[in-house]
Design an enzyme around this catalytic site. Structure first.
Site, PDB file in Angstrom:
ATOM      1  N   CYS A  48      47.993  52.142   9.694  1.00  0.00           N
ATOM      2  CA  CYS A  48      47.729  53.575   9.820  1.00  0.00           C
ATOM      3  C   CYS A  48      46.264  53.749  10.182  1.00  0.00           C
ATOM      4  CB  CYS A  48      48.090  54.358   8.563  1.00  0.00           C
ATOM      5  SG  CYS A  48      48.400  56.098   8.950  1.00  0.00           S
ATOM      6  N   LYS A  89      59.053  59.067   5.007  1.00  0.00           N
ATOM      7  CA  LYS A  89      57.836  59.237   4.200  1.00  0.00           C
ATOM      8  C   LYS A  89      57.548  60.730   4.104  1.00  0.00           C
ATOM      9  CE  LYS A  89      52.909  58.227   4.084  1.00  0.00           C
ATOM     10  NZ  LYS A  89      51.796  57.434   4.623  1.00  0.00           N
ATOM     11  N   ARG A 111      49.067  66.884   5.804  1.00  0.00           N
ATOM     12  CA  ARG A 111      49.815  65.966   6.670  1.00  0.00           C
ATOM     13  C   ARG A 111      51.218  66.491   6.991  1.00  0.00           C
ATOM     14  NH1 ARG A 111      46.023  62.068   6.309  1.00  0.00           N
ATOM     15  NH2 ARG A 111      45.699  60.823   4.419  1.00  0.00           N
ATOM     16  N   LYS A 162      59.687  56.648   0.754  1.00  0.00           N
ATOM     17  CA  LYS A 162      58.436  56.824   0.026  1.00  0.00           C
ATOM     18  C   LYS A 162      58.153  58.291  -0.190  1.00  0.00           C
ATOM     19  CE  LYS A 162      53.552  56.214   0.695  1.00  0.00           C
ATOM     20  NZ  LYS A 162      52.502  56.064   1.643  1.00  0.00           N
ATOM     21  N   SER A 206      51.175  55.717  -5.696  1.00  0.00           N
ATOM     22  CA  SER A 206      50.036  55.805  -6.613  1.00  0.00           C
ATOM     23  C   SER A 206      50.224  56.848  -7.723  1.00  0.00           C
ATOM     24  CB  SER A 206      48.761  56.102  -5.823  1.00  0.00           C
ATOM     25  OG  SER A 206      48.902  57.289  -5.060  1.00  0.00           O
TER      26      SER A 206
HETATM   27  C1  PBG Z   1      48.391  55.864   4.789  1.00  0.00           C
HETATM   28  C2  PBG Z   1      49.144  55.636   3.517  1.00  0.00           C
HETATM   29  C3  PBG Z   1      49.212  56.461   2.382  1.00  0.00           C
HETATM   30  C4  PBG Z   1      49.961  55.774   1.444  1.00  0.00           C
HETATM   31  C5  PBG Z   1      50.351  54.577   2.026  1.00  0.00           C
HETATM   32  N1  PBG Z   1      49.849  54.507   3.315  1.00  0.00           N
HETATM   33  C6  PBG Z   1      48.581  57.764   2.106  1.00  0.00           C
HETATM   34  C7  PBG Z   1      49.003  58.964   2.811  1.00  0.00           C
HETATM   35  O1  PBG Z   1      49.902  58.969   3.645  1.00  0.00           O
HETATM   36  O2  PBG Z   1      48.363  59.985   2.555  1.00  0.00           O
HETATM   37  C8  PBG Z   1      50.257  56.266   0.060  1.00  0.00           C
HETATM   38  C9  PBG Z   1      50.407  55.196  -0.959  1.00  0.00           C
HETATM   39  C10 PBG Z   1      50.322  55.637  -2.372  1.00  0.00           C
HETATM   40  O3  PBG Z   1      50.187  56.813  -2.714  1.00  0.00           O
HETATM   41  O4  PBG Z   1      50.391  54.739  -3.211  1.00  0.00           O
HETATM   42  N2  PBG Z   1      49.011  56.751   5.656  1.00  0.00           N
HETATM   43 ZN    ZN Z   2      47.704  57.474   7.347  1.00  0.00          ZN
END
Ligand code: PBG
Ligand code: ZN
Length: 322
Positions: A117, A192, A214, A245, A271
């Site tokens: 990413c 996602k 986002r 996810k 997370s």
């Molecule tokens: C990057 C990404 C994110 C996560 C994984 N890859 C953050 C987002 O999309 O804002 C989240 C992982 C987590 O919260 O543990 N795009």
């Molecule tokens: Zn990202």
């Protein structure tokens, strides 16, 4: 009474004999964060017991994984330099590329998956190139493809695009193949969602968007049917693994994905899910270890083959899978 389900719950032996679900160490993937510098092992404030490691400290940490049976990591880079084109994401000497080379040189048996990413590398924190206040899909694909190729060239075993751009699997597959990486699998973050559960990660990776959110690329949390569409698209584009996810609030989506997918299905226990368990555990409000085990079983029961979780190391250290 003819039917008494309690007959098969009378002792542990019979309960274990008929248990439908088990979680094995083999399916766990441990996310890790790598930063510039030396001797850095800095705890992430909103994620107790998770750290940002410099490459040397990361290697020391990974050296402890063998005896635990921890075999795979998902690597995130936090660069010093950010700009409008995420140039450090696809720099052959970028933080992730150097980390992967160092890991594979020392621990060739550790399976290294690289998150693909751009948000950690963009000055504005969005997952792609900004045009008219939004992420511009098609030009972003080129940078994602370059990023994936540079990671594969550094020795990544697998790439995992988390950007949610349309057509990302096709773009990355074509670029990998053209560069000779026909055997590098792609795990798509297929469904996602635009979730508040990523909050602690964005602290950890310094990747919160500086304006807006986002929601023009990540999915609306209200949509389950659309999630199946996203999974189908990644499958059609040749994803080797599809992912859902976050996990816990989206077990219905995970279960749906497992039903329609003819390739393995991963779940990302993100997370916010981790931090909530840690916070409640610290307060003594829950039996933390039992909750962790229960959450892992929930993912498996819903159909996950692979579980990406910040709990991976402690699960193995504490023997929570027994
Ligand atoms: C990057 C990404 C994110 C996560 C994984 N890859 C953050 C987002 O999309 O804002 C989240 C992982 C987590 O919260 O543990 N795009
Ligand atoms: Zn990202």
């Amino acid at each position: 009474m003819l039917i008494r389900p309690r007959r098969l719950r009378q002792n542990e032996t019979i309960r274990n004999m008929i248990a439908e679900t088990s979680v094995s160490a083999d399916c766990l993937v441990y996310p890790m964060f790598v930063v510039e510098g030396e001797g850095v092992k800095e705890e992430i404030p909103s994620m107790p017991n998770q750290f940002r490691f410099s490459i040397d400290a990361l290697l020391k940490e990974i050296a402890t994984f063998g005896p635990l049976g921890l075999k795979s990591i998902l690597l995130f880079g936090i660069p010093d330099h950010k700009d409008e084109m995420a140039t450090s994401a696809y720099d052959e000497n970028g933080i992730v590329q150097r980390a992967v080379r160092a890991i594979k040189a020392k621990f060739s048996e550790i399976y290294v998956i690289c998150d693909v990413c751009l948000c950690e590398y963009m000055s504005h924190g969005h997952c792609g190139i900004i045009k008219d206040n939004d992420v511009d899909n098609d030009p972003t694909l080129e940078l994602l493809a370059k990023t994936a190729v540079s990671q594969a060239a550094a020795g990544a075993d697998m790439v995992a695009p988390s950007d949610m751009m349309d057509g990302h699997i096709t773009a990355i597959r074509e670029a990998l193949d053209a560069a000779g990486f026909t055997n590098t699998p792609i795990m798509g973050y297929s469904a996602k969602f635009a979730s508040a559960y990523y909050g602690p990660f964005r602290d950890a990776a310094d990747s919160a968007p500086h304006f807006g959110n986002r929601k023009t690329y990540q999915m609306d949390v209200r949509n389950g049917r659309e999630a199946m569409h996203e999974v189908e698209l990644d499958l059609e584009e040749g994803a080797d693994i599809v992912m859902v996810k976050p996990g816990l609030a989206f077990l219905d989506v995970l279960s749906g994905a497992a039903e329609i997918s003819n390739v393995p299905v991963a779940v990302y226990n993100v997370s916010g899910e981790y931090s909530m368990v840690k916070a409640a555990g610290k307060n003594g409000w829950i039996d933390e270890n039992a909750i962790i085990r229960e959450n892992m079983i929930a993912f498996k029961r819903a159909g996950a083959d692979i579980i990406i979780t910040y709990h991976a190391k402690e699960i193995l250290e504490k023997g929570l899978l027994k």
